[in-house]
Design a protein around this motif. Structure first.
Motif, mmCIF file in Angstrom:
data_model
loop_
_atom_site.group_PDB
_atom_site.id
_atom_site.type_symbol
_atom_site.label_atom_id
_atom_site.label_comp_id
_atom_site.label_asym_id
_atom_site.label_seq_id
_atom_site.Cartn_x
_atom_site.Cartn_y
_atom_site.Cartn_z
ATOM 1 N N TYR A 75 43.124 37.777 44.018
ATOM 2 C CA TYR A 75 44.447 38.220 43.582
ATOM 3 C C TYR A 75 44.531 38.380 42.067
ATOM 4 C CZ TYR A 75 46.813 38.456 48.059
ATOM 5 O OH TYR A 75 47.209 38.844 49.320
ATOM 6 N N LYS A 76 43.768 37.614 41.334
ATOM 7 C CA LYS A 76 43.721 37.843 39.888
ATOM 8 C C LYS A 76 43.103 39.206 39.582
ATOM 9 C CE LYS A 76 43.667 33.119 38.108
ATOM 10 N NZ LYS A 76 42.895 32.078 37.391
ATOM 11 N N LYS A 77 42.064 39.559 40.324
ATOM 12 C CA LYS A 77 41.451 40.864 40.125
ATOM 13 C C LYS A 77 42.397 41.990 40.565
ATOM 14 C CE LYS A 77 37.600 39.881 38.167
ATOM 15 N NZ LYS A 77 37.327 40.389 36.790
ATOM 16 N N ILE A 78 43.135 41.767 41.651
ATOM 17 C CA ILE A 78 44.132 42.753 42.076
ATOM 18 C C ILE A 78 45.189 42.919 40.991
ATOM 19 C CG2 ILE A 78 46.046 43.116 43.691
ATOM 20 C CD1 ILE A 78 44.222 41.974 45.878
ATOM 21 N N LYS A 79 45.578 41.820 40.371
ATOM 22 C CA LYS A 79 46.532 41.894 39.266
ATOM 23 C C LYS A 79 45.989 42.771 38.143
ATOM 24 C CE LYS A 79 50.399 40.591 37.286
ATOM 25 N NZ LYS A 79 51.717 40.898 37.872
ATOM 26 N N GLY A 80 44.708 42.612 37.841
ATOM 27 C CA GLY A 80 44.101 43.457 36.818
ATOM 28 C C GLY A 80 44.152 44.928 37.190
ATOM 29 N N CYS A 81 43.866 45.237 38.462
ATOM 30 C CA CYS A 81 43.945 46.626 38.924
ATOM 31 C C CYS A 81 45.362 47.176 38.752
ATOM 32 C CB CYS A 81 43.540 46.718 40.396
ATOM 33 S SG CYS A 81 41.821 46.293 40.743
ATOM 34 N N ARG B 33 41.074 47.596 44.299
ATOM 35 C CA ARG B 33 42.187 46.902 44.958
ATOM 36 C C ARG B 33 41.987 46.874 46.467
ATOM 37 N NH1 ARG B 33 48.235 48.867 43.738
ATOM 38 N NH2 ARG B 33 47.802 50.425 45.367
ATOM 39 N N SER B 34 41.547 47.982 47.035
ATOM 40 C CA SER B 34 41.315 48.020 48.475
ATOM 41 C C SER B 34 40.135 47.126 48.861
ATOM 42 C CB SER B 34 41.075 49.458 48.943
ATOM 43 O OG SER B 34 39.893 49.994 48.379
ATOM 44 N N TYR B 35 39.136 47.079 48.015
ATOM 45 C CA TYR B 35 37.976 46.223 48.271
ATOM 46 C C TYR B 35 38.392 44.751 48.301
ATOM 47 C CZ TYR B 35 33.443 43.963 47.399
ATOM 48 O OH TYR B 35 32.329 43.154 47.470
ATOM 49 N N TYR B 36 39.199 44.338 47.319
ATOM 50 C CA TYR B 36 39.641 42.943 47.277
ATOM 51 C C TYR B 36 40.576 42.619 48.441
ATOM 52 C CZ TYR B 36 37.905 43.202 42.445
ATOM 53 O OH TYR B 36 37.131 43.386 41.334
ATOM 54 N N LEU B 37 41.459 43.546 48.787
ATOM 55 C CA LEU B 37 42.362 43.308 49.922
ATOM 56 C C LEU B 37 41.582 43.196 51.225
ATOM 57 C CD1 LEU B 37 45.440 45.600 49.138
ATOM 58 C CD2 LEU B 37 45.446 43.098 49.356
ATOM 59 N N LEU B 38 40.535 44.013 51.381
ATOM 60 C CA LEU B 38 39.730 43.908 52.594
ATOM 61 C C LEU B 38 39.015 42.564 52.639
ATOM 62 C CD1 LEU B 38 38.725 45.235 55.182
ATOM 63 C CD2 LEU B 38 36.857 46.259 53.856
ATOM 64 N N LYS B 39 38.543 42.101 51.492
ATOM 65 C CA LYS B 39 37.938 40.772 51.430
ATOM 66 C C LYS B 39 38.942 39.702 51.833
ATOM 67 C CE LYS B 39 33.660 41.202 49.793
ATOM 68 N NZ LYS B 39 32.486 40.631 50.484
ATOM 69 N N LEU B 40 40.141 39.788 51.282
ATOM 70 C CA LEU B 40 41.166 38.782 51.556
ATOM 71 C C LEU B 40 41.563 38.756 53.030
ATOM 72 C CD1 LEU B 40 43.316 39.361 48.371
ATOM 73 C CD2 LEU B 40 42.358 37.137 49.037
#
Length: 504
Positions: free
Chosen positions: A115-121, A149-156
């Motif tokens: 989520y920190k990385k998503i925040k950066g995106c 963002r999609s990559y991190y959301l898929l991970k989550l």
């Protein structure tokens, strides 16, 4: 010197970890990006995942075994105490594994990390209209951020939610993860979207990212994301979602990737004249089959798998016998059989050969340990083709799936003194079973593939844990277990009052 954002865009706070102010007042020494060049530099640091330790959760899978705490000269090896303790709760499927923040091993709090990385995106996406630059350069940034963002959301969603097609799961009502799609700070919490809403958002972002990257950006190296990597992620996404209508999409996007990047690297080329690895890793950034690479090098999971061995002792966690036995080890000297056994793991001998970590990226290689390889795309396509064959009986699908598997395997076997013998399986169920083993062999200890495969295939996992005092206990993760959706860390629950914990 390019003006870089030092304070305002650092995403150490997010709506999910309790920050109430963002882009607050700046001192006169703080500089904001004014061009797309500046913003690109910020993106590389705050949206891309480089140098960020991120656990693969291999300890949850059947690819890892417990060995207890070794002794040397009748004294327990102190260097192994921390790795043993770090892995105990995860390896034993303890639902309290993330209940106390100071016991979560480094890199294991993926909820916060992603989520920190998503925040950066989101910050970069929201800031695009405030900088100068061409539309092409802005679209290139947007495409990369939407991909990430999609990559991190898929991970989550792969970690903290049930599989989309799991038994008894209704995607319309089952919990996904919170969809954080803006850098705007909001009071209160943010509830979890449904599983369907989460997957729909990932698909939307990823399709837009692929189109933007295709039209506006050509990556300069394997460290940067381009349209080919986006197509590879789409093939993974549709495989993970697993709808019947997704099978054609997996094949379609895999075809597009393979049309651009079809070559696999023969592992025999990684051996020197003395039949020893030349130090090149399969995830070396220069390897032709790497589409995108990131991660620390060497591996960042030394919290469980030490990078060195203390004396002639067995570390607390090693590659399981179940995994290592899947590889054809050949006869040695003139035929080493499946070179993945020789080259994908670090080894030591202590009354037998033990594999204790992945060496897909070595200390000498230039790259990381995560990302996308063409090999995965071939496997994605093969799985979809086999499932279509089981459903429709089209022999062409079986033939192509076999061709994909044989092409992969012929590039993994030692063919210097004897040719690779292709497999030929006509029964669909037998072919699918063989495929599952091949996927496990190729993608072992990489990107968290095995954990997601266990979940989407509804497999059980049995672990025998050996404590520091040598006491053995058996722990079972049942097929379709509620723990397929990992517990959300208590720190996230404390900072988001709307966040619901998974059943455990």
């Amino acid at each position: 010197m390019k003006r870089l954002l030092i304070y305002a865009l650092i995403m150490l706070c997010s709506v999910l970890v309790g920050c109430k102010k963002f882009l607050a007042e700046n001192s006169q020494d703080e500089m904001r990006p004014s061009t797309t060049t500046d913003l690109t530099a910020v993106m590389y640091g705050d949206a891309y995942p480089y140098n960020q330790a991120m656990d693969n959760f291999d300890l949850l899978t059947d690819d890892v075994q417990s060995n207890g705490l070794a002794t040397s000269n009748n004294v327990q090896v102190s260097a192994y105490v921390t790795p043993l303790n770090n892995g105990t709760l995860i390896f034993t499927f303890n639902p309290t594994m993330f209940d106390v923040s100071n016991t979560i091993p480094g890199g294991a709090n993926l909820y916060e990390i992603y989520y920190k990385k998503i925040k950066g995106c989101n910050v970069i996406i929201d800031y695009l209209d405030k900088v100068s630059g061409t539309e092409q350069s802005k679209n290139a940034i947007l495409g990369q951020c939407l991909f990430l963002r999609s990559y991190y959301l898929l991970k989550l969603v792969s970690l903290y939610a049930q599989p989309y097609r799991a038994e008894g799961v209704n995607p319309e009502t089952a919990l996904g993860v919170p969809l954080v799609l803006s850098s705007e700070v909001r009071d209160g919490g943010l509830a979890r979207a449904s599983l369907k809403q989460t997957y729909d958002q990932i698909e939307k972002d990823l399709l837009e990212a692929e189109a933007l990257l295709k039209a506006n950006y050509v990556p300069t190296s394997a460290y940067r994301i381009g349209a080919t990597a986006a197509k590879a992620l789409l093939s993974r996404f549709y495989l993970y979602r697993g709808l019947d209508t997704d099978l054609d999409k997996v094949v379609n996007y895999a075809n597009l990737v393979i049309a651009e990047r079809s070559s696999l690297t023969p592992l025999v080329s990684f051996l020197n004249a003395n039949n020893v690895s030349n130090g090149t890793g399969i995830f070396d950034a220069a390897n032709i089959e790497v589409l995108w690479v990131y991660g620390t090098n060497p591996r960042s999971d030394a919290t469980y798998f030490p990078t060195t061995i203390t004396g002639n002792t067995t570390p607390p966690y090693t590659v399981s016998a179940g995994l290592s036995s899947l590889y054809d080890q050949g006869t040695g000297n003139t035929n080493y059989g499946d070179l993945r056994y020789l080259m994908y793991f670090s080894k030591y001998t202590n009354g037998g050969t033990f594999l204790f970590a992945s060496s897909k990226a070595t200390n000498n290689s230039i790259g990381g340990t995560k990302g996308f390889r063409v090999a995965e795309v071939y496997l994605n396509r093969a799985e979809a083709l086999i499932k279509r064959f089981l459903k429709n009986g089209d022999a062409a699908d079986r033939t192509q799936a076999l061709a994909d598997l044989n092409y992969l395997r012929q590039n993994r076997y030692d063919t210097r003194n004897s040719p690779y013998t292709p497999i030929s399986i006509t029964d669909g169920a037998a072919l699918y079973s063989f495929y599952q083993q091949e996927r496990r062999r190729e993608l072992a200890l990489e990107e968290g593939h095995r954990w997601m495969d266990i979940k989407r295939w509804g497999l059980a996992v049995n672990h025998v844990y050996i404590s520091a005092d040598g006491v053995s206990s058996t722990h079972t993760l049942a097929a379709n277990s509620p723990l397929y959706a990992l517990p959300i860390p208590v720190t996230a629950l404390a900072n988001n009052t709307e966040l619901l914990q998974n059943p455990r």
